[in-house]
Design an enzyme around this catalytic site. Structure first.
Site, PDB file in Angstrom:
ATOM      1  N   ARG A 191      14.617  62.292  58.017  1.00 47.21           N
ATOM      2  CA  ARG A 191      13.712  61.136  57.798  1.00 47.21           C
ATOM      3  C   ARG A 191      14.453  59.838  58.100  1.00 47.21           C
ATOM      4  O   ARG A 191      15.161  59.273  57.242  1.00 47.21           O
ATOM      5  CB  ARG A 191      13.211  61.128  56.354  1.00 47.21           C
TER       6      ARG A 191
ATOM      7  N   GLN B 222       3.610  68.795  64.061  1.00 48.52           N
ATOM      8  CA  GLN B 222       3.605  67.322  64.138  1.00 48.52           C
ATOM      9  C   GLN B 222       4.834  66.824  64.876  1.00 48.52           C
ATOM     10  O   GLN B 222       5.968  67.201  64.553  1.00 48.52           O
ATOM     11  CB  GLN B 222       3.602  66.790  62.685  1.00 48.52           C
TER      12      GLN B 222
ATOM     13  N   ARG C  35      12.788  67.754  67.829  1.00 43.25           N
ATOM     14  CA  ARG C  35      13.573  67.166  66.724  1.00 43.25           C
ATOM     15  C   ARG C  35      13.981  68.209  65.698  1.00 43.25           C
ATOM     16  O   ARG C  35      14.742  67.893  64.776  1.00 43.25           O
ATOM     17  CB  ARG C  35      12.789  66.020  66.067  1.00 43.25           C
TER      18      ARG C  35
ATOM     19  N   HIS D 203      11.084  57.864  68.076  1.00 42.66           N
ATOM     20  CA  HIS D 203      10.459  57.445  66.810  1.00 42.66           C
ATOM     21  C   HIS D 203      11.457  56.626  65.965  1.00 42.66           C
ATOM     22  O   HIS D 203      11.859  57.054  64.877  1.00 42.66           O
ATOM     23  CB  HIS D 203      10.033  58.727  66.065  1.00 42.66           C
TER      24      HIS D 203
ATOM     25  N   GLU E 124       8.148  52.345  68.146  1.00 38.25           N
ATOM     26  CA  GLU E 124       8.510  53.560  68.887  1.00 38.25           C
ATOM     27  C   GLU E 124       8.083  53.472  70.358  1.00 38.25           C
ATOM     28  O   GLU E 124       6.882  53.453  70.651  1.00 38.25           O
ATOM     29  CB  GLU E 124       7.817  54.752  68.232  1.00 38.25           C
TER      30      GLU E 124
ATOM     31  N   ASP F  65      -0.405  51.840  61.251  1.00 36.88           N
ATOM     32  CA  ASP F  65      -0.081  53.023  62.063  1.00 36.88           C
ATOM     33  C   ASP F  65      -0.853  52.888  63.369  1.00 36.88           C
ATOM     34  O   ASP F  65      -1.966  53.414  63.509  1.00 36.88           O
ATOM     35  CB  ASP F  65      -0.484  54.291  61.305  1.00 36.88           C
TER      36      ASP F  65
HETATM   37  O1  TA6 Z   1       4.716  57.336  64.272  1.00 35.98           O
HETATM   38  C1  TA6 Z   1       3.796  57.230  63.240  1.00 35.98           C
HETATM   39  C2  TA6 Z   1       3.433  58.616  62.723  1.00 35.98           C
HETATM   40  O2  TA6 Z   1       2.712  59.347  63.671  1.00 35.98           O
HETATM   41  C3  TA6 Z   1       2.671  58.432  61.413  1.00 35.98           C
HETATM   42  O3  TA6 Z   1       1.325  58.813  61.556  1.00 35.98           O
HETATM   43  C4  TA6 Z   1       3.444  59.301  60.421  1.00 35.98           C
HETATM   44  O4  TA6 Z   1       2.919  60.607  60.412  1.00 35.98           O
HETATM   45  C5  TA6 Z   1       4.849  59.234  61.019  1.00 35.98           C
HETATM   46  O5  TA6 Z   1       4.629  59.375  62.418  1.00 35.98           O
HETATM   47  C6  TA6 Z   1       5.843  60.201  60.448  1.00 35.98           C
HETATM   48  O6  TA6 Z   1       5.597  61.504  60.886  1.00 35.98           O
HETATM   49  P1  TA6 Z   1       6.586  62.664  60.337  1.00 35.98           P
HETATM   50  O7  TA6 Z   1       6.075  63.937  60.933  1.00 35.98           O
HETATM   51  O8  TA6 Z   1       7.980  62.326  60.810  1.00 35.98           O
HETATM   52  O9  TA6 Z   1       6.507  62.603  58.837  1.00 35.98           O
END
Ligand code: TA6
Length: 294
Positions: free
Chosen positions: A56, A74, A79, A157, A261, A202
């Site tokens: 994180r 996601q 990563r 990111h 990002e 966001d």
């Molecule tokens: O970059 C923004 C985002 O897409 C947010 O919607 C939030 O989900 C963030 O990324 C963090 O995502 P993660 O999967 O690292 O918790």
């Protein structure tokens, strides 16, 4: 050397004292310090350095899918994978002026091929420039032998460390269209002045300028992002409610971070076999006095 939980990491040091650290897990930059040893990236005090959970903070690499729209986890799997040091990279199209750099490489595993049936070589160069700038260059090549092209979306990111989010301004995204992730990615147009923060944000800004500035009022410091091959830019701060909902994020930490990002999201990148894409971001941290009018 060994980092948290014994994970392998590479430490880069530049002659004037700036430094950077990148974990082989995730190809994940977790530290970028200026020549006064000030940490410029945000990593949560509750970050979990335990594969396969993404760290994180720092600069997670979102590939081959940004966000949750698609069949993969996601932000894709890059990563959450172990990268290797690339000891014999093909010559870089943009020769790195610094000597403080490392080349990493990621190729798909058998299991990866099951969830994303494509072969590729993803080469990442992390470099410190002469003035302590942090440069990330990604080169992704389609190495499919079945003639199949593939398409992907991508983001660096980046979590910037800021003194107080309520005293931060972002310049360079004025009047642009954006997709609002808080309103099922509906398209809106940004108003005409710098972006400030008083609640969760966001937003995926589309076709942005190559240069974006993040001004930290208290520290009198401006981060400048210069990007290539990455037309879009995501701006994210979870604010208090979302902060509390993340177990690997402190309740108050949203006050001291901002994600901006460099990304390619609206128009996925398509590569035919043999084709290579390059995506670059160069980060600098300059005293704000130099930045007015630049
Ligand atoms: O970059 C923004 C985002 O897409 C947010 O919607 C939030 O989900 C963030 O990324 C963090 O995502 P993660 O999967 O690292 O918790």
């Amino acid at each position: 050397s060994k980092g948290v939980n014994g994970l392998e990491k590479v430490v880069l040091r530049e002659s004037r004292g700036s430094s950077a650290e990148v974990y082989l897990f995730g190809g994940h930059v977790t530290s970028w310090k200026n020549d006064h040893s000030e940490e410029l990236l945000f990593v949560s005090s509750k970050a979990i350095f335990k594969p396969p959970k993404a760290i994180r903070g720092g600069i997670p690499i979102c590939f081959p899918q940004f966000g949750g729209l698609g069949s993969l986890e996601q932000h894709g799997f890059a990563r959450n994978r172990f990268w290797a040091v690339d000891t014999d990279p093909p010559p870089f199209p943009v020769p790195t002026s610094s000597r403080a750099y490392v080349d990493l490489i990621l190729r798909p595993s058998e299991d990866d091929m099951k969830i994303w049936p494509h072969s590729y070589e993803f080469r990442l160069r992390v470099a410190l420039g002469p003035g302590g700038d942090l440069m990330l260059t990604s080169r992704i090549r389609n190495t499919n032998t079945d003639g199949k092209p593939f398409a992907f979306t991508f983001a660096y990111h980046t979590y910037f460390s800021v003194s107080d989010i309520s005293e931060v301004r972002v310049e360079g995204l004025e009047t642009l269209d954006y997709l609002d992730n808080l309103q099922n990615r509906e398209r809106f147009t940004e108003q005409g002045d710098a972006i400030t923060f008083e609640s969760e944000v966001d937003k995926i800004y589309l076709s942005t300028p190559t240069k974006i500035a993040i001004l930290d009022h208290e520290k009198k410091r401006t981060f400048v992002i210069r990007k290539e091959g990455l037309p879009d830019a995501v701006v994210w701060n979870p604010w208090d409610k979302k902060a509390k909902a993340m177990t690997d994020f402190g309740d108050d930490e949203y006050k001291h971070m901002l994600c901006v990002e460099a990304a390619a999201i609206e128009k996925p990148i398509t590569l035919k076999p043999g084709e290579e894409w390059k995506g670059r971001q160069e980060l600098s941290a300059v005293p704000s006095s130099y930045c007015s009018g630049q």
